[in-house]
Design a protein around this motif. Structure first.
Motif, mmCIF file in Angstrom:
data_model
loop_
_atom_site.group_PDB
_atom_site.id
_atom_site.type_symbol
_atom_site.label_atom_id
_atom_site.label_comp_id
_atom_site.label_asym_id
_atom_site.label_seq_id
_atom_site.Cartn_x
_atom_site.Cartn_y
_atom_site.Cartn_z
ATOM 1 N N VAL A 21 -23.199 68.676 56.790
ATOM 2 C CA VAL A 21 -24.205 68.767 55.735
ATOM 3 C C VAL A 21 -25.141 69.901 56.118
ATOM 4 C CG1 VAL A 21 -26.088 67.602 54.542
ATOM 5 C CG2 VAL A 21 -24.041 66.310 55.179
ATOM 6 N N VAL A 22 -25.326 70.844 55.183
ATOM 7 C CA VAL A 22 -26.183 72.003 55.411
ATOM 8 C C VAL A 22 -27.444 71.824 54.570
ATOM 9 C CG1 VAL A 22 -26.364 74.510 55.177
ATOM 10 C CG2 VAL A 22 -24.198 73.470 55.871
ATOM 11 N N GLY A 23 -28.600 71.964 55.205
ATOM 12 C CA GLY A 23 -29.871 71.811 54.519
ATOM 13 C C GLY A 23 -30.609 73.129 54.391
ATOM 14 N N GLY A 29 -39.903 73.756 47.266
ATOM 15 C CA GLY A 29 -40.349 73.340 48.596
ATOM 16 C C GLY A 29 -39.674 72.085 49.115
ATOM 17 N N PHE A 30 -38.809 71.475 48.311
ATOM 18 C CA PHE A 30 -38.114 70.268 48.736
ATOM 19 C C PHE A 30 -36.800 70.614 49.429
ATOM 20 C CE2 PHE A 30 -40.907 68.460 45.553
ATOM 21 C CZ PHE A 30 -41.301 67.267 46.141
ATOM 22 N N PRO A 31 -36.354 69.743 50.348
ATOM 23 C CA PRO A 31 -35.078 69.987 51.017
ATOM 24 C C PRO A 31 -33.911 69.864 50.036
ATOM 25 C CG PRO A 31 -36.264 68.161 52.062
ATOM 26 C CD PRO A 31 -37.029 68.557 50.850
ATOM 27 N N ASN A 32 -32.894 70.687 50.233
ATOM 28 C CA ASN A 32 -31.647 70.634 49.476
ATOM 29 C C ASN A 32 -30.526 70.472 50.488
ATOM 30 O OD1 ASN A 32 -31.797 72.540 46.459
ATOM 31 N ND2 ASN A 32 -33.542 71.722 47.548
ATOM 32 N N MET A 33 -29.562 69.605 50.202
ATOM 33 C CA MET A 33 -28.430 69.386 51.106
ATOM 34 C C MET A 33 -27.133 69.682 50.374
ATOM 35 S SD MET A 33 -30.536 68.327 53.219
ATOM 36 C CE MET A 33 -31.963 67.295 53.189
ATOM 37 N N LYS A 34 -26.157 70.141 51.153
ATOM 38 C CA LYS A 34 -24.835 70.412 50.600
ATOM 39 C C LYS A 34 -23.799 70.179 51.694
ATOM 40 C CE LYS A 34 -21.954 74.034 48.642
ATOM 41 N NZ LYS A 34 -21.891 75.427 48.192
ATOM 42 N N MET A 35 -22.726 69.461 51.334
ATOM 43 C CA MET A 35 -21.620 69.278 52.267
ATOM 44 C C MET A 35 -20.779 70.552 52.263
ATOM 45 S SD MET A 35 -20.072 66.960 54.267
ATOM 46 C CE MET A 35 -20.473 65.355 53.623
ATOM 47 N N MET A 36 -20.452 71.042 53.453
ATOM 48 C CA MET A 36 -19.605 72.236 53.600
ATOM 49 C C MET A 36 -18.528 71.944 54.633
ATOM 50 S SD MET A 36 -22.362 75.395 53.548
ATOM 51 C CE MET A 36 -21.070 76.645 53.484
ATOM 52 N N LEU A 70 -28.442 71.555 60.073
ATOM 53 C CA LEU A 70 -27.061 71.093 59.988
ATOM 54 C C LEU A 70 -27.041 69.645 60.421
ATOM 55 C CD1 LEU A 70 -25.072 73.970 61.787
ATOM 56 C CD2 LEU A 70 -25.689 73.796 59.367
ATOM 57 N N TYR A 71 -26.167 68.842 59.795
ATOM 58 C CA TYR A 71 -26.018 67.451 60.213
ATOM 59 C C TYR A 71 -24.539 67.098 60.280
ATOM 60 C CZ TYR A 71 -27.075 62.619 61.116
ATOM 61 O OH TYR A 71 -27.174 61.400 61.727
ATOM 62 N N PHE A 72 -24.100 66.704 61.469
ATOM 63 C CA PHE A 72 -22.739 66.264 61.722
ATOM 64 C C PHE A 72 -22.779 64.753 61.917
ATOM 65 C CE2 PHE A 72 -23.250 70.527 63.337
ATOM 66 C CZ PHE A 72 -22.102 71.178 62.920
ATOM 67 N N ALA A 73 -21.751 64.044 61.434
ATOM 68 C CA ALA A 73 -21.765 62.584 61.556
ATOM 69 C C ALA A 73 -20.374 62.028 61.816
ATOM 70 C CB ALA A 73 -22.327 61.962 60.282
ATOM 71 N N ASP A 74 -20.344 60.953 62.563
ATOM 72 C CA ASP A 74 -19.164 60.121 62.734
ATOM 73 C C ASP A 74 -19.602 58.729 62.306
ATOM 74 O OD1 ASP A 74 -17.168 58.392 63.614
ATOM 75 O OD2 ASP A 74 -16.731 59.575 65.405
ATOM 76 N N GLU A 75 -19.323 58.415 61.046
ATOM 77 C CA GLU A 75 -19.798 57.147 60.476
ATOM 78 C C GLU A 75 -19.223 55.944 61.203
ATOM 79 O OE1 GLU A 75 -18.206 59.488 58.627
ATOM 80 O OE2 GLU A 75 -19.779 60.334 57.359
ATOM 81 N N GLY A 76 -17.950 56.037 61.635
ATOM 82 C CA GLY A 76 -17.297 54.919 62.308
ATOM 83 C C GLY A 76 -17.961 54.551 63.625
ATOM 84 N N LYS A 77 -18.435 55.553 64.345
ATOM 85 C CA LYS A 77 -19.091 55.313 65.638
ATOM 86 C C LYS A 77 -20.607 55.281 65.506
ATOM 87 C CE LYS A 77 -15.426 57.237 68.463
ATOM 88 N NZ LYS A 77 -15.076 58.185 69.507
#
Length: 151
Positions: A21-23, A29-36, A70-77
């Protein structure tokens, strides 16, 4: 250099994440997020290179305000990694060639020289790694060995 256990776990998460996720910061002035797709090339956890469209909203936002996340995630863990830093929009052909993969024509029909094809270079300054209910803040080294990622 990255020597701590937390930083090693964070780098492992980066390496196994297909997406990120890229912010950016919007006009209001608000944050915007997009999955890349995850970065095609990177220098450890310090510098990441992404391909994208010159005409995108995110590109216009980064041209005005380079602050990014940037936000990286492993939802399972239930692990996550947030990196904060700056994003540059690059139009140099050398960077376009660096991360080009066969099949990218689906996004950039004119190929490597498509005017709607550019490269983002994210340079991390600090990070926060989440492991279950614990979190750890750390500073990011400026340079590490460049690595090509899958994709």
């Amino acid at each position: 250099m990255m020597e701590t256990d937390v930083e090693k776990k964070a780098l492992s998460l980066v390496e196994r994440s297909p997406n990120v996720v890229v912010g950016s910061i919007g006009e209001d002035g608000f944050p915007n997020m997009k999955m890349m797709f995850n970065a095609r090339f990177r220098e450890g956890m310090s510098v990441f290179y992404f391909s994208t469209n010159t005409s995108s909203r995110r590109t216009a936002q980064f041209n005005k305000r380079p602050q990014a996340g940037l936000y990286f995630a492993d939802e399972g863990k239930f692990n996550g990694l947030m990196l904060l830093g700056t994003m540059e929009v690059l139009h140099d052909q050398e960077f376009k060639d660096l991360i080009w993969h066969e099949g990218d024509e689906i996004y950039y029909p004119l190929g490597r020289t498509d005017p709607d094809y550019c490269v983002y270079r994210f340079t991390a300054q600090k990070g926060r790694y989440y492991d279950q209910l614990a979190s750890t803040d750390f500073e990011v080294p400026l340079k590490q060995q460049m690595a090509q990622t899958g994709g």
